[in-house]
Design an enzyme around this catalytic site. Structure first.
Site, short mmCIF file in Angstrom:
data_model
loop_
_atom_site.label_atom_id
_atom_site.label_comp_id
_atom_site.label_asym_id
_atom_site.label_seq_id
_atom_site.Cartn_x
_atom_site.Cartn_y
_atom_site.Cartn_z
CG HIS A 144 -1.71 1.15 1.24
ND1 HIS A 144 -2.78 1.33 0.35
CD2 HIS A 144 -1.78 2.45 2.15
CE1 HIS A 144 -3.38 2.79 0.75
NE2 HIS A 144 -2.81 3.25 1.69
CG ASP A 183 -4.60 2.37 -3.43
OD1 ASP A 183 -4.61 2.81 -2.40
OD2 ASP A 183 -5.38 1.11 -3.75
NE ARG A 251 19.26 19.41 15.64
CZ ARG A 251 19.53 20.40 16.03
NH1 ARG A 251 19.32 21.16 17.33
NH2 ARG A 251 19.51 21.61 15.07
#
Length: 324
Positions: A144, A183, A251
């Site tokens: 998906h 999809d 980070r």
């Protein structure tokens, strides 16, 4: 049309290109190309030249094999033919329109093994069959998400429904990248470490965008906005973060990880979705960064190394010189 994982389907698909024709009657029932016996299937490759030690599911016989059989004694030749059919191949294919030697039709009838013929050379038959079967019989799964070609990399956008995958895909198409599947992209393992994604025929060209409905990308943006298939190189997982969760992310290295699909590890990065963030620019940057990683460069590692060198140099400068 018969399924491609059967001998009848193979002949239907490749018959015109290879000139395949049946020398024996077409089997009434579909004949699977993969052996139902898992232990036997593990020892068999799909297609190849005559091999009685590691038999192929599709045995291809050319002039070299026929001459070899002719040079053997009658008993030795009969033994090889019996071993060939005892391995229960899906079919025996004769290249260059060779007439099967005596005894082949009788053994084929006894074992229920179809015989086929082709005017092509043995090497061409093997090459084309290997290429076709690699795709036709590849292990597959449906995911998906939205699959895109971004800067030549196959990128799968994943995330919760409604998070904006299709909207981001539409913006990427507008920026010149290409849509592969929306999809429900289909992913196939075509090599030990290679996955390839494509679009089911039913969904090809279409992109669903909430509020706009279903869009035909080909009709709106032209042929250049679409691509049929691409290797899966990167997964981008779109997730919503609040301020605290976003502040806790690494980070230096971001959120680089891996996800296993069909036994293959695929690099995955998490793309935080928050108001004011330019997701298209961030996605392009994530892809460029992954390209650099594949070339052996990691900006986080480079920064750490640069800091370490700077600390070492400063330490040497601050070390007092001993009096002589």
């Amino acid at each position: 049309m018969p399924p491609v994982d059967t001998l009848q389907g193979l002949v239907e698909h490749l018959g015109p290109r290879l000139g395949l024709r049946w020398l024996t009657p077409v089997p009434d029932q579909p004949l699977a190309l993969l052996s139902s016996d898992s232990s036997a299937g593990a020892a068999q490759s799909l297609v190849g030249s005559l091999n009685c030690i590691h038999p192929n599911r599709l045995q291809v016989l050319g002039l070299a094999e026929i001459h070899h059989l002719a040079d053997l004694s009658r008993a030795a030749g009969r033994d090889i033919v019996e071993r060939l059919f005892a391995a229960q191949p899906a079919a025996v294919i004769f290249a260059q329109d060779i007439d099967p030697p005596p005894g082949f039709f009788a053994r084929a009838e006894q074992s229920g093994t179809p015989l086929l013929s082709s005017p092509r050379a043995e090497e061409e038959i093997v090459d084309r069959l290997q290429y076709f079967l690699t795709y036709a019989l590849a292990e597959r799964t449906t995911l998906h998400g939205v699959f895109l070609d971004v800067l030549g990399m196959g990128v799968l956008l994943m995330g919760d429904p409604g998070i904006g995958k299709s909207e981001l895909a539409l913006e990427m198409v507008v920026r010149g990248h290409r849509l592969i599947a929306d999809d429900a992209p289909e992913v196939a393992r075509i090599g030990p470490e290679t996955l390839e994604g494509s679009c089911p025929e039913l969904l090809r060209d279409f992109l669903e965008v909430r509020g706009l409905g279903v869009l035909n990308v080909r009709a709106m943006f032209g042929e250049g906005a679409l691509q049929r298939r691409e290797q899966l190189n990167l997964i981008v997982n779109m997730r919503s973060f609040d301020g605290d969760a976003l502040a806790q992310m690494d980070r230096l290295r971001g959120s680089l990880s891996t996800r296993t699909i069909l036994g293959v590890s695929v690099p995955e990065v998490t793309l935080p979705v928050a108001p004011g963030r330019n997701l298209a620019v961030l996605l392009e940057t994530a892809v460029r960064n992954q390209i650099l990683r594949l070339r052996g460069y990691d900006a986080g590692v480079d920064l750490i190394d640069r800091q370490s060198r700077s600390i070492d140099e400063n330490a040497r400068c601050l070390t007092p010189t001993p009096f002589v």
